[in-house]
Design a protein around this motif. Structure first.
Motif, PDB file in Angstrom:
ATOM      1  N   VAL A   5       0.844  -1.199   0.000  1.00 19.24           N
ATOM      2  CA  VAL A   5       0.000   0.000   0.000  1.00 19.24           C
ATOM      3  C   VAL A   5       0.878   1.247   0.000  1.00 19.24           C
ATOM      4  O   VAL A   5       0.642   2.189  -0.766  1.00 19.24           O
ATOM      5  CB  VAL A   5      -0.970  -0.004   1.201  1.00 19.24           C
ATOM      6  N   ARG A   6       1.905   1.255   0.844  1.00 17.69           N
ATOM      7  CA  ARG A   6       2.839   2.398   0.879  1.00 17.69           C
ATOM      8  C   ARG A   6       3.531   2.556  -0.463  1.00 17.69           C
ATOM      9  O   ARG A   6       3.720   3.673  -0.941  1.00 17.69           O
ATOM     10  CB  ARG A   6       3.874   2.208   1.978  1.00 17.69           C
ATOM     11  N   HIS A   7       3.910   1.448  -1.081  1.00 19.24           N
ATOM     12  CA  HIS A   7       4.578   1.502  -2.379  1.00 19.24           C
ATOM     13  C   HIS A   7       3.634   2.077  -3.438  1.00 19.24           C
ATOM     14  O   HIS A   7       4.037   2.904  -4.265  1.00 19.24           O
ATOM     15  CB  HIS A   7       5.058   0.108  -2.788  1.00 19.24           C
ATOM     16  N   GLN A   8       2.384   1.670  -3.403  1.00 16.48           N
ATOM     17  CA  GLN A   8       1.400   2.176  -4.362  1.00 16.48           C
ATOM     18  C   GLN A   8       1.196   3.684  -4.188  1.00 16.48           C
ATOM     19  O   GLN A   8       1.139   4.424  -5.175  1.00 16.48           O
ATOM     20  CB  GLN A   8       0.079   1.436  -4.184  1.00 16.48           C
ATOM     21  N   ILE A   9       1.070   4.147  -2.957  1.00 18.96           N
ATOM     22  CA  ILE A   9       0.895   5.579  -2.696  1.00 18.96           C
ATOM     23  C   ILE A   9       2.136   6.345  -3.139  1.00 18.96           C
ATOM     24  O   ILE A   9       2.027   7.393  -3.782  1.00 18.96           O
ATOM     25  CB  ILE A   9       0.582   5.843  -1.208  1.00 18.96           C
ATOM     26  N   ALA A  10       3.325   5.826  -2.803  1.00 19.96           N
ATOM     27  CA  ALA A  10       4.571   6.485  -3.213  1.00 19.96           C
ATOM     28  C   ALA A  10       4.677   6.561  -4.731  1.00 19.96           C
ATOM     29  O   ALA A  10       5.118   7.587  -5.278  1.00 19.96           O
ATOM     30  CB  ALA A  10       5.776   5.747  -2.628  1.00 19.96           C
ATOM     31  N   SER A  11       4.257   5.531  -5.421  1.00 17.70           N
ATOM     32  CA  SER A  11       4.287   5.529  -6.892  1.00 17.70           C
ATOM     33  C   SER A  11       3.353   6.587  -7.455  1.00 17.70           C
ATOM     34  O   SER A  11       3.703   7.295  -8.410  1.00 17.70           O
ATOM     35  CB  SER A  11       3.889   4.155  -7.436  1.00 17.70           C
ATOM     36  N   HIS A  28      11.908   4.465  -3.821  1.00 21.28           N
ATOM     37  CA  HIS A  28      12.568   3.598  -2.837  1.00 21.28           C
ATOM     38  C   HIS A  28      13.065   4.401  -1.639  1.00 21.28           C
ATOM     39  O   HIS A  28      13.003   3.921  -0.504  1.00 21.28           O
ATOM     40  CB  HIS A  28      13.698   2.807  -3.492  1.00 21.28           C
ATOM     41  N   LEU A  29      13.523   5.625  -1.872  1.00 23.14           N
ATOM     42  CA  LEU A  29      13.929   6.461  -0.743  1.00 23.14           C
ATOM     43  C   LEU A  29      12.730   6.901   0.086  1.00 23.14           C
ATOM     44  O   LEU A  29      12.833   7.060   1.300  1.00 23.14           O
ATOM     45  CB  LEU A  29      14.703   7.689  -1.218  1.00 23.14           C
ATOM     46  N   MET A  30      11.584   7.091  -0.566  1.00 24.26           N
ATOM     47  CA  MET A  30      10.378   7.435   0.199  1.00 24.26           C
ATOM     48  C   MET A  30      10.013   6.323   1.167  1.00 24.26           C
ATOM     49  O   MET A  30       9.466   6.570   2.237  1.00 24.26           O
ATOM     50  CB  MET A  30       9.194   7.677  -0.736  1.00 24.26           C
ATOM     51  N   LEU A  31      10.319   5.100   0.795  1.00 20.86           N
ATOM     52  CA  LEU A  31       9.998   3.953   1.643  1.00 20.86           C
ATOM     53  C   LEU A  31      11.104   3.654   2.644  1.00 20.86           C
ATOM     54  O   LEU A  31      10.967   2.773   3.477  1.00 20.86           O
ATOM     55  CB  LEU A  31       9.736   2.723   0.766  1.00 20.86           C
ATOM     56  N   GLY A  32      12.185   4.409   2.561  1.00 18.12           N
ATOM     57  CA  GLY A  32      13.332   4.193   3.439  1.00 18.12           C
ATOM     58  C   GLY A  32      13.426   5.253   4.526  1.00 18.12           C
ATOM     59  O   GLY A  32      12.550   5.335   5.401  1.00 18.12           O
ATOM     60  N   PRO A  33      14.459   6.084   4.450  1.00 18.49           N
ATOM     61  CA  PRO A  33      14.693   7.072   5.514  1.00 18.49           C
ATOM     62  C   PRO A  33      13.519   8.027   5.692  1.00 18.49           C
ATOM     63  O   PRO A  33      13.024   8.583   4.711  1.00 18.49           O
ATOM     64  CB  PRO A  33      15.932   7.840   5.025  1.00 18.49           C
ATOM     65  N   ALA A  37      11.135  11.024   3.063  1.00 19.46           N
ATOM     66  CA  ALA A  37       9.677  10.967   2.924  1.00 19.46           C
ATOM     67  C   ALA A  37       9.036  12.238   3.464  1.00 19.46           C
ATOM     68  O   ALA A  37       8.113  12.780   2.849  1.00 19.46           O
ATOM     69  CB  ALA A  37       9.120   9.740   3.644  1.00 19.46           C
ATOM     70  N   ARG A  38       9.530  12.754   4.597  1.00 22.36           N
ATOM     71  CA  ARG A  38       8.979  13.990   5.155  1.00 22.36           C
ATOM     72  C   ARG A  38       9.135  15.150   4.180  1.00 22.36           C
ATOM     73  O   ARG A  38       8.229  15.967   4.018  1.00 22.36           O
ATOM     74  CB  ARG A  38       9.638  14.324   6.493  1.00 22.36           C
ATOM     75  N   ALA A  39      10.288  15.227   3.527  1.00 24.67           N
ATOM     76  CA  ALA A  39      10.527  16.307   2.559  1.00 24.67           C
ATOM     77  C   ALA A  39       9.568  16.197   1.375  1.00 24.67           C
ATOM     78  O   ALA A  39       9.005  17.192   0.917  1.00 24.67           O
ATOM     79  CB  ALA A  39      11.973  16.274   2.080  1.00 24.67           C
ATOM     80  N   VAL A  40       9.359  14.987   0.879  1.00 21.95           N
ATOM     81  CA  VAL A  40       8.450  14.779  -0.247  1.00 21.95           C
ATOM     82  C   VAL A  40       7.016  15.096   0.166  1.00 21.95           C
ATOM     83  O   VAL A  40       6.277  15.767  -0.566  1.00 21.95           O
ATOM     84  CB  VAL A  40       8.557  13.340  -0.801  1.00 21.95           C
ATOM     85  N   LEU A  60       1.410   9.139   5.175  1.00 23.99           N
ATOM     86  CA  LEU A  60       1.758   9.339   6.584  1.00 23.99           C
ATOM     87  C   LEU A  60       1.029   8.343   7.477  1.00 23.99           C
ATOM     88  O   LEU A  60       1.616   7.763   8.383  1.00 23.99           O
ATOM     89  CB  LEU A  60       1.435  10.764   7.014  1.00 23.99           C
ATOM     90  N   MET A  61      -0.220   8.125   7.194  1.00 28.82           N
ATOM     91  CA  MET A  61      -1.002   7.197   8.012  1.00 28.82           C
ATOM     92  C   MET A  61      -0.498   5.761   7.882  1.00 28.82           C
ATOM     93  O   MET A  61      -0.607   4.989   8.828  1.00 28.82           O
ATOM     94  CB  MET A  61      -2.480   7.265   7.629  1.00 28.82           C
ATOM     95  N   THR A  62       0.056   5.397   6.750  1.00 30.56           N
ATOM     96  CA  THR A  62       0.547   4.029   6.583  1.00 30.56           C
ATOM     97  C   THR A  62       1.894   3.807   7.252  1.00 30.56           C
ATOM     98  O   THR A  62       2.252   2.679   7.518  1.00 30.56           O
ATOM     99  CB  THR A  62       0.685   3.641   5.094  1.00 30.56           C
ATOM    100  N   GLN A  63       2.634   4.868   7.543  1.00 29.34           N
ATOM    101  CA  GLN A  63       3.947   4.679   8.157  1.00 29.34           C
ATOM    102  C   GLN A  63       3.957   4.975   9.645  1.00 29.34           C
ATOM    103  O   GLN A  63       4.913   4.687  10.328  1.00 29.34           O
ATOM    104  CB  GLN A  63       5.005   5.525   7.462  1.00 29.34           C
ATOM    105  N   THR A  64       2.889   5.529  10.164  1.00 33.97           N
ATOM    106  CA  THR A  64       2.816   5.896  11.566  1.00 33.97           C
ATOM    107  C   THR A  64       2.197   4.764  12.372  1.00 33.97           C
ATOM    108  O   THR A  64       1.150   4.253  11.995  1.00 33.97           O
ATOM    109  CB  THR A  64       1.968   7.171  11.731  1.00 33.97           C
ATOM    110  N   PRO A  65       2.809   4.361  13.488  1.00 29.84           N
ATOM    111  CA  PRO A  65       2.207   3.330  14.337  1.00 29.84           C
ATOM    112  C   PRO A  65       0.807   3.742  14.794  1.00 29.84           C
ATOM    113  O   PRO A  65       0.521   4.921  14.971  1.00 29.84           O
ATOM    114  CB  PRO A  65       3.156   3.234  15.528  1.00 29.84           C
ATOM    115  N   LEU A  66      -0.050   2.780  14.988  1.00 30.11           N
ATOM    116  CA  LEU A  66      -1.460   3.032  15.301  1.00 30.11           C
ATOM    117  C   LEU A  66      -1.707   4.017  16.442  1.00 30.11           C
ATOM    118  O   LEU A  66      -2.531   4.904  16.297  1.00 30.11           O
ATOM    119  CB  LEU A  66      -2.182   1.718  15.579  1.00 30.11           C
TER     120      LEU A  66
END
Length: 81
Positions: A5-11, A28-33, A37-40, A60-66
């Motif tokens: 899901v994160r990959h699809q949103i980043a794409s 790939h960097l969006m999914l890493g550091p 991702a914050r800058a993008v 943001l919602m997909t990378q943040t713990p619940l």
């Protein structure tokens, strides 16, 4: 392996930023550091595109713990009033 899901949103963010602003972001960097991702995501919010703003929030919602998601949503709702 990254969350699909994160990959699809980043794409989608990548495609829209390239099309609308000529900005090439590294998926790939969006999914890493988180710094990259914050800058993008900041660029997405600042560019004036409603769709990019929505995608930034979804990413943001997909990378943040619940437990933190509720706080992010709450603070986001408070700042929009």
């Amino acid at each position: 392996m990254h969350d699909p899901v994160r990959h699809q949103i980043a794409s989608r963010i990548h495609d829209l930023l390239m099309h609308e602003m000529g900005e090439d972001v590294d998926i790939h960097l969006m999914l890493g550091p988180p710094e990259y991702a914050r800058a993008v995501l900041s660029l997405c919010r600042a560019c004036g595109s409603a769709e990019l703003g929505r995608l930034a929030e979804q990413f943001l919602m997909t990378q943040t713990p619940l437990p933190l998601r509720a706080a992010v949503v709450s603070s986001s709702l408070l700042t929009r009033r």
